[in-house]
Design a protein around this motif. Structure first.
Motif, PDB file in Angstrom:
ATOM      1  N   GLN A 121      76.812  45.308  33.103  1.00  0.00           N
ATOM      2  CA  GLN A 121      75.543  44.711  32.823  1.00  0.00           C
ATOM      3  C   GLN A 121      74.533  45.354  33.916  1.00  0.00           C
ATOM      4  O   GLN A 121      73.313  45.853  33.588  1.00  0.00           O
ATOM      5  CB  GLN A 121      75.404  43.033  32.991  1.00  0.00           C
ATOM      6  CG  GLN A 121      74.012  42.442  32.685  1.00  0.00           C
ATOM      7  CD  GLN A 121      73.720  42.829  31.512  1.00  0.00           C
ATOM      8  OE1 GLN A 121      74.642  42.559  30.372  1.00  0.00           O
ATOM      9  NE2 GLN A 121      72.195  42.541  31.101  1.00  0.00           N
ATOM     10  N   GLU A 177      71.173  47.506  33.058  1.00  0.00           N
ATOM     11  CA  GLU A 177      69.865  47.386  33.674  1.00  0.00           C
ATOM     12  C   GLU A 177      69.100  48.238  34.616  1.00  0.00           C
ATOM     13  O   GLU A 177      68.052  48.145  34.909  1.00  0.00           O
ATOM     14  CB  GLU A 177      69.744  45.722  34.073  1.00  0.00           C
ATOM     15  CG  GLU A 177      70.129  44.768  33.009  1.00  0.00           C
ATOM     16  CD  GLU A 177      69.648  43.393  33.267  1.00  0.00           C
ATOM     17  OE1 GLU A 177      69.088  42.915  34.526  1.00  0.00           O
ATOM     18  OE2 GLU A 177      70.496  42.394  33.001  1.00  0.00           O
ATOM     19  N   TYR A 226      76.784  38.453  38.464  1.00  0.00           N
ATOM     20  CA  TYR A 226      75.494  38.693  37.405  1.00  0.00           C
ATOM     21  C   TYR A 226      75.742  38.863  36.220  1.00  0.00           C
ATOM     22  O   TYR A 226      76.841  39.577  35.999  1.00  0.00           O
ATOM     23  CB  TYR A 226      74.708  39.699  38.165  1.00  0.00           C
ATOM     24  CG  TYR A 226      73.477  39.988  37.596  1.00  0.00           C
ATOM     25  CD1 TYR A 226      72.250  39.516  37.882  1.00  0.00           C
ATOM     26  CD2 TYR A 226      73.136  41.013  36.505  1.00  0.00           C
ATOM     27  CE1 TYR A 226      71.078  39.666  37.271  1.00  0.00           C
ATOM     28  CE2 TYR A 226      72.063  41.404  35.846  1.00  0.00           C
ATOM     29  CZ  TYR A 226      70.932  40.734  36.120  1.00  0.00           C
ATOM     30  OH  TYR A 226      69.680  40.986  35.369  1.00  0.00           O
ATOM     31  N   PRO A 227      75.368  38.494  34.968  1.00  0.00           N
ATOM     32  CA  PRO A 227      73.979  37.903  35.117  1.00  0.00           C
ATOM     33  C   PRO A 227      74.193  36.235  34.864  1.00  0.00           C
ATOM     34  O   PRO A 227      73.045  35.459  34.909  1.00  0.00           O
ATOM     35  CB  PRO A 227      73.317  38.460  33.661  1.00  0.00           C
ATOM     36  CG  PRO A 227      74.440  38.450  32.777  1.00  0.00           C
ATOM     37  CD  PRO A 227      75.655  38.981  33.767  1.00  0.00           C
ATOM     38  N   ARG A 239      66.970  32.172  35.235  1.00  0.00           N
ATOM     39  CA  ARG A 239      66.087  32.942  34.328  1.00  0.00           C
ATOM     40  C   ARG A 239      64.991  32.048  33.870  1.00  0.00           C
ATOM     41  O   ARG A 239      64.281  32.599  33.295  1.00  0.00           O
ATOM     42  CB  ARG A 239      67.155  33.667  33.418  1.00  0.00           C
ATOM     43  CG  ARG A 239      68.050  34.569  34.053  1.00  0.00           C
ATOM     44  CD  ARG A 239      68.771  35.158  32.666  1.00  0.00           C
ATOM     45  NE  ARG A 239      69.815  36.104  33.177  1.00  0.00           N
ATOM     46  CZ  ARG A 239      69.421  37.592  33.145  1.00  0.00           C
ATOM     47  NH1 ARG A 239      68.394  37.829  32.656  1.00  0.00           N
ATOM     48  NH2 ARG A 239      70.521  38.269  33.388  1.00  0.00           N
ATOM     49  N   ARG A 267      64.058  38.353  32.942  1.00  0.00           N
ATOM     50  CA  ARG A 267      64.598  39.059  32.076  1.00  0.00           C
ATOM     51  C   ARG A 267      65.755  39.866  32.764  1.00  0.00           C
ATOM     52  O   ARG A 267      66.942  40.174  31.990  1.00  0.00           O
ATOM     53  CB  ARG A 267      64.054  39.332  30.872  1.00  0.00           C
ATOM     54  CG  ARG A 267      63.434  38.125  30.145  1.00  0.00           C
ATOM     55  CD  ARG A 267      62.669  38.619  29.123  1.00  0.00           C
ATOM     56  NE  ARG A 267      61.485  39.697  29.768  1.00  0.00           N
ATOM     57  CZ  ARG A 267      60.208  39.435  29.549  1.00  0.00           C
ATOM     58  NH1 ARG A 267      59.675  38.465  28.813  1.00  0.00           N
ATOM     59  NH2 ARG A 267      59.414  40.530  30.077  1.00  0.00           N
ATOM     60  N   ASN A 268      65.572  40.614  33.753  1.00  0.00           N
ATOM     61  CA  ASN A 268      66.314  41.586  34.175  1.00  0.00           C
ATOM     62  C   ASN A 268      66.295  42.050  35.536  1.00  0.00           C
ATOM     63  O   ASN A 268      65.190  41.700  36.214  1.00  0.00           O
ATOM     64  CB  ASN A 268      66.266  42.919  33.324  1.00  0.00           C
ATOM     65  CG  ASN A 268      64.875  43.250  33.056  1.00  0.00           C
ATOM     66  OD1 ASN A 268      64.028  43.580  34.077  1.00  0.00           O
ATOM     67  ND2 ASN A 268      64.232  43.177  31.826  1.00  0.00           N
TER      68      ASN A 268
END
Length: 153
Positions: free
Chosen positions: A12, A16, A64-65, A122, A132-133
């Motif tokens: 992830q 990102e 994460y996430p 989030r 979101r990221n």
């Protein structure tokens, strides 16, 4: 104990970081993810205030996430961390990045917010929209650090 498999966190983060690196380059920040691995899901960003003062942040993205990154300011080499003098004066004096996207801000991690639930990190708050990221985290920190007039101590 890991909340999720670190291979999933690494996957992830790598996904990102492509967008985060584009933002960092456009904003004149340095993003260093050379040491990124399944055993070390960390990267560093060098932020600069309007006065030209550099601030070095490490993003530990283990779990994460599901959980937000553990964000810590360090010396230039990354060997020393968490001291007031490494933090821009726009953040909490704990010291910590006092935002829902920073794991260190939560009471269970020694931060000032025992009223926050980490799994809600989030969600939108009264002070802002959802995160979101990683690019949005870096962008928000960059905007705050631009207003720094010095260090916490």
């Amino acid at each position: 104990m890991a909340v999720i498999e670190q291979a999933l966190s690494l996957e992830q983060v790598k996904e990102e970081l492509f967008m985060a690196a584009q933002f960092a380059e456009a904003a004149g920040l340095v993003l260093d993810a050379r040491g990124l691995s399944e055993e070390n899901v960390k990267f560093r960003v060098t932020f600069v205030s309007r006065t030209g003062e550099p601030f070095f942040a490490e993003f530990d993205c283990a779990d994460y996430p599901v959980l937000p990154p553990f964000i810590e300011f360090t010396d230039e080499t990354g060997a020393s961390r968490g001291l007031h003098r490494y933090y821009p004066n726009v953040f909490h004096g704990t010291p910590c990045v006092c935002m829902r996207y920073s794991r260190k801000a939560y009471g269970e991690r020694g931060g000032p917010h025992s009223d926050w639930r980490m799994f809600d990190w989030r969600l939108a708050t009264s002070g802002g929209g959802p995160i979101r990221n990683l690019a949005e985290i870096i962008s928000d920190m960059h905007a705050k650090i631009l207003d720094a007039t010095g260090r916490l101590g």
